[in-house]
Enzyme design. Structure first.
Site, mmCIF file in Angstrom:
data_model
loop_
_atom_site.group_PDB
_atom_site.id
_atom_site.type_symbol
_atom_site.label_atom_id
_atom_site.label_comp_id
_atom_site.label_asym_id
_atom_site.label_seq_id
_atom_site.Cartn_x
_atom_site.Cartn_y
_atom_site.Cartn_z
ATOM 1 N N SER A 33 33.368 39.162 38.939
ATOM 2 C CA SER A 33 33.108 40.056 37.812
ATOM 3 C C SER A 33 31.737 40.699 37.913
ATOM 4 O O SER A 33 31.430 41.612 37.156
ATOM 5 C CB SER A 33 33.130 39.263 36.509
ATOM 6 O OG SER A 33 34.356 38.656 36.317
ATOM 7 N N ASN A 62 32.029 45.457 33.208
ATOM 8 C CA ASN A 62 31.246 44.352 32.640
ATOM 9 C C ASN A 62 29.783 44.700 32.390
ATOM 10 O O ASN A 62 29.123 44.045 31.577
ATOM 11 C CB ASN A 62 31.373 43.105 33.518
ATOM 12 C CG ASN A 62 32.748 42.486 33.364
ATOM 13 O OD1 ASN A 62 33.373 42.616 32.308
ATOM 14 N ND2 ASN A 62 33.242 41.843 34.395
ATOM 15 N N HIS A 75 38.254 44.056 41.562
ATOM 16 C CA HIS A 75 38.027 43.428 40.258
ATOM 17 C C HIS A 75 39.182 43.743 39.304
ATOM 18 O O HIS A 75 39.258 44.833 38.735
ATOM 19 C CB HIS A 75 36.676 43.922 39.695
ATOM 20 C CG HIS A 75 36.314 43.309 38.383
ATOM 21 N ND1 HIS A 75 35.708 44.004 37.366
ATOM 22 C CD2 HIS A 75 36.489 42.049 37.907
ATOM 23 C CE1 HIS A 75 35.522 43.210 36.344
ATOM 24 N NE2 HIS A 75 35.988 42.020 36.640
ATOM 25 N N GLU A 106 38.924 47.654 39.431
ATOM 26 C CA GLU A 106 37.704 48.290 39.920
ATOM 27 C C GLU A 106 37.595 47.947 41.403
ATOM 28 O O GLU A 106 37.691 46.772 41.755
ATOM 29 C CB GLU A 106 36.478 47.683 39.219
ATOM 30 C CG GLU A 106 35.991 48.438 38.012
ATOM 31 C CD GLU A 106 34.752 47.773 37.403
ATOM 32 O OE1 GLU A 106 33.721 48.438 37.372
ATOM 33 O OE2 GLU A 106 34.833 46.611 36.960
HETATM 34 N N1 LIG Z 1 38.273 35.704 32.924
HETATM 35 C C1 LIG Z 1 38.238 37.001 33.036
HETATM 36 O O1 LIG Z 1 38.441 37.746 32.057
HETATM 37 C C2 LIG Z 1 37.956 37.642 34.369
HETATM 38 C C3 LIG Z 1 38.238 39.005 34.553
HETATM 39 C C4 LIG Z 1 38.010 39.575 35.817
HETATM 40 C C5 LIG Z 1 37.490 38.810 36.855
HETATM 41 N N2 LIG Z 1 37.212 37.485 36.631
HETATM 42 C C6 LIG Z 1 36.673 36.710 37.758
HETATM 43 O O2 LIG Z 1 37.738 35.987 38.359
HETATM 44 C C7 LIG Z 1 37.233 34.750 38.893
HETATM 45 C C8 LIG Z 1 38.030 33.600 38.294
HETATM 46 O O3 LIG Z 1 37.909 33.639 36.874
HETATM 47 P P1 LIG Z 1 38.980 32.891 35.948
HETATM 48 O O4 LIG Z 1 38.787 33.438 34.575
HETATM 49 O O5 LIG Z 1 40.335 32.918 36.585
HETATM 50 O O6 LIG Z 1 38.395 31.402 35.992
HETATM 51 P P2 LIG Z 1 39.165 30.011 35.711
HETATM 52 O O7 LIG Z 1 38.116 29.072 35.265
HETATM 53 O O8 LIG Z 1 40.356 30.246 34.836
HETATM 54 O O9 LIG Z 1 39.729 29.616 37.167
HETATM 55 C C9 LIG Z 1 38.926 29.336 38.269
HETATM 56 C C10 LIG Z 1 39.756 28.503 39.239
HETATM 57 O O10 LIG Z 1 39.028 28.382 40.470
HETATM 58 C C11 LIG Z 1 39.329 27.109 40.992
HETATM 59 N N3 LIG Z 1 38.351 26.724 42.013
HETATM 60 C C12 LIG Z 1 37.078 26.275 41.833
HETATM 61 N N4 LIG Z 1 36.531 25.998 43.024
HETATM 62 C C13 LIG Z 1 37.459 26.290 43.968
HETATM 63 C C14 LIG Z 1 37.486 26.211 45.376
HETATM 64 N N5 LIG Z 1 36.445 25.756 46.080
HETATM 65 N N6 LIG Z 1 38.624 26.579 46.036
HETATM 66 C C15 LIG Z 1 39.698 27.026 45.346
HETATM 67 N N7 LIG Z 1 39.727 27.116 43.992
HETATM 68 C C16 LIG Z 1 38.622 26.761 43.323
HETATM 69 C C17 LIG Z 1 39.312 26.193 39.764
HETATM 70 O O11 LIG Z 1 39.965 24.962 40.023
HETATM 71 C C18 LIG Z 1 40.038 27.073 38.747
HETATM 72 O O12 LIG Z 1 41.452 26.817 38.761
HETATM 73 C C19 LIG Z 1 35.737 34.728 38.590
HETATM 74 O O13 LIG Z 1 35.032 35.249 39.685
HETATM 75 C C20 LIG Z 1 35.639 35.659 37.386
HETATM 76 O O14 LIG Z 1 34.376 36.229 37.232
HETATM 77 C C21 LIG Z 1 37.454 36.889 35.422
#
Ligand SMILES: NC(=O)c1ccc[n+]([C@@H]2O[C@H](COP(=O)([O-])OP(=O)(O)OC[C@H]3O[C@@H](n4cnc5c(N)ncnc54)[C@H](O)[C@@H]3O)[C@@H](O)[C@H]2O)c1
Length: 304
Positions: A132, A203, A153, A165
């Site tokens: 993000s 963001n 993104h 994005e």
């Molecule tokens: N939440 C949002 O609205 C949003 C929107 C766009 C982008 N993002 C980005 O997407 C990414 C994930 O966010 P999310 O909301 O899905 O988080 P989340 O907390 O729901 O999920 C993260 C997952 O990553 C896994 N993980 C951690 N370490 C790991 C590893 N070494 N190998 C494999 N898996 C691993 C965790 O077990 C977890 O299941 C982040 O970079 C975040 O910034 C989030």
């Protein structure tokens, strides 16, 4: 026509048929679902078996909703599910043409993941990060293929949100960018290109607004409900900023504010201490059923 550095030194990008997804949280599960529905073979990886199982039951549920709305047949749903293989190892990524990293928003963690991933990949595979906020140029530099590295993104929830994005790092080659535009099209998404600055476009604008809403709560200007109602009724936002923060995940919101604060070296981005406190309490939002709202009952109520 002049031969570019990339044409000389890098194998051409093959047709993208198999997509690896790292991280099976809310974003990774959504990306895997959309990719499988669009006909890609998907390998979905997480360090947690529980996260993988939860992702598959969420995907099953959301595909079921598409069936009941008549946009997908039961057969189509079963075919999409069969295209997703879950794995706790990175080894099955050996035949992927594209890997999308969607693990927790933490630069150190993402660097470790890329270091572990690269030895398993074929040389022509593209790596994308769904970060993000973190610099694509910096993440690309810790792989063996900055020319084949890009930011992709997606928005949350992935199946519902049209935008992706696309962020080029300084070394990203044009053919990598074009291939990713093609994938976005196949996924039924609209791409907007952003330059590689902290938190990109969405963001950079959205998170300071959410952080300001938390300050508004912290300073007692309004309650959780009055802040959300004010922005829904007064600015026509479909969700209030605190409700939206819970939806994104408060840990992710805090991580993005820290990247903005450090990356732009401007005190206007300093994360609200109340946001820090909620994260320290483990109140990370909807995904753990408690954030600014408590989701454990029938209807959400403010936690405090
Ligand atoms: N939440 C949002 O609205 C949003 C929107 C766009 C982008 N993002 C980005 O997407 C990414 C994930 O966010 P999310 O909301 O899905 O988080 P989340 O907390 O729901 O999920 C993260 C997952 O990553 C896994 N993980 C951690 N370490 C790991 C590893 N070494 N190998 C494999 N898996 C691993 C965790 O077990 C977890 O299941 C982040 O970079 C975040 O910034 C989030």
């Amino acid at each position: 026509m002049a031969t570019t550095y990339a044409q000389r030194d890098y194998p051409p990008i093959p047709e993208i048929k198999r997509i690896g997804v790292i991280g099976a949280g809310q974003m990774g599960a959504g990306i895997a679902q959309v990719a499988a529905e669009s006909g890609f073979e998907v390998r979905l990886n997480d360090i947690s078996r529980q996260a993988l199982d939860a992702a598959m039951s969420r995907i099953d549920f959301f595909l079921g909703r598409h069936v009941s709305k008549g946009v997908l047949t039961e057969e189509g749903k079963q075919q999409a599910l069969a295209r997703i293989v879950t794995t706790e190892s990175l080894e099955p990524f050996r035949d992927c043409e594209l890997v999308i990293e969607a693990a927790t928003e933490n630069e150190e963690l993402k660097r470790k993941i890329f270091a572990a991933l690269v030895p398993h990949l074929k040389p022509e595979a593209i790596i994308a990060s769904n970060t993000s906020s973190i610099s694509i140029t910096r993440l690309a530099a810790c792989t063996d293929r900055p020319e084949r590295f890009i930011g992709m993104h997606f928005m949350n929830p992935v199946p519902a949100m049209k935008l992706v994005e696309i962020i080029r790092g300084i070394a990203t080659e044009e053919d990598t960018y074009q291939a990713i535009r093609g994938v976005c099209e196949k996924l039924g998404k609209q791409a907007v290109t952003a330059e590689d600055f902290p938190a990109f476009i969405v963001n950079r604008i959205l998170l300071p607004m959410i952080n300001e809403a938390v300050y508004t709560l912290y300073e007692g200007v309004g309650t959780v409900e009055s802040i959300d109602n004010a922005m829904k009724l007064g600015a026509n936002h479909p969700m209030g900023p605190l409700e939206l923060a819970d939806f994104i995940g408060l840990d992710t919101c805090l991580a993005i504010m820290q990247v903005l604060y450090e990356g732009l070296a401007d005190s206007k981005y300093r994360p609200c201490p109340l946001l820090v406190k909620y994260v320290e309490a483990g109140w990370l939002g909807r995904k753990v059923k408690r954030g600014f709202y408590d989701y454990r009952g029938e209807t959400p109520v403010p936690t405090r």
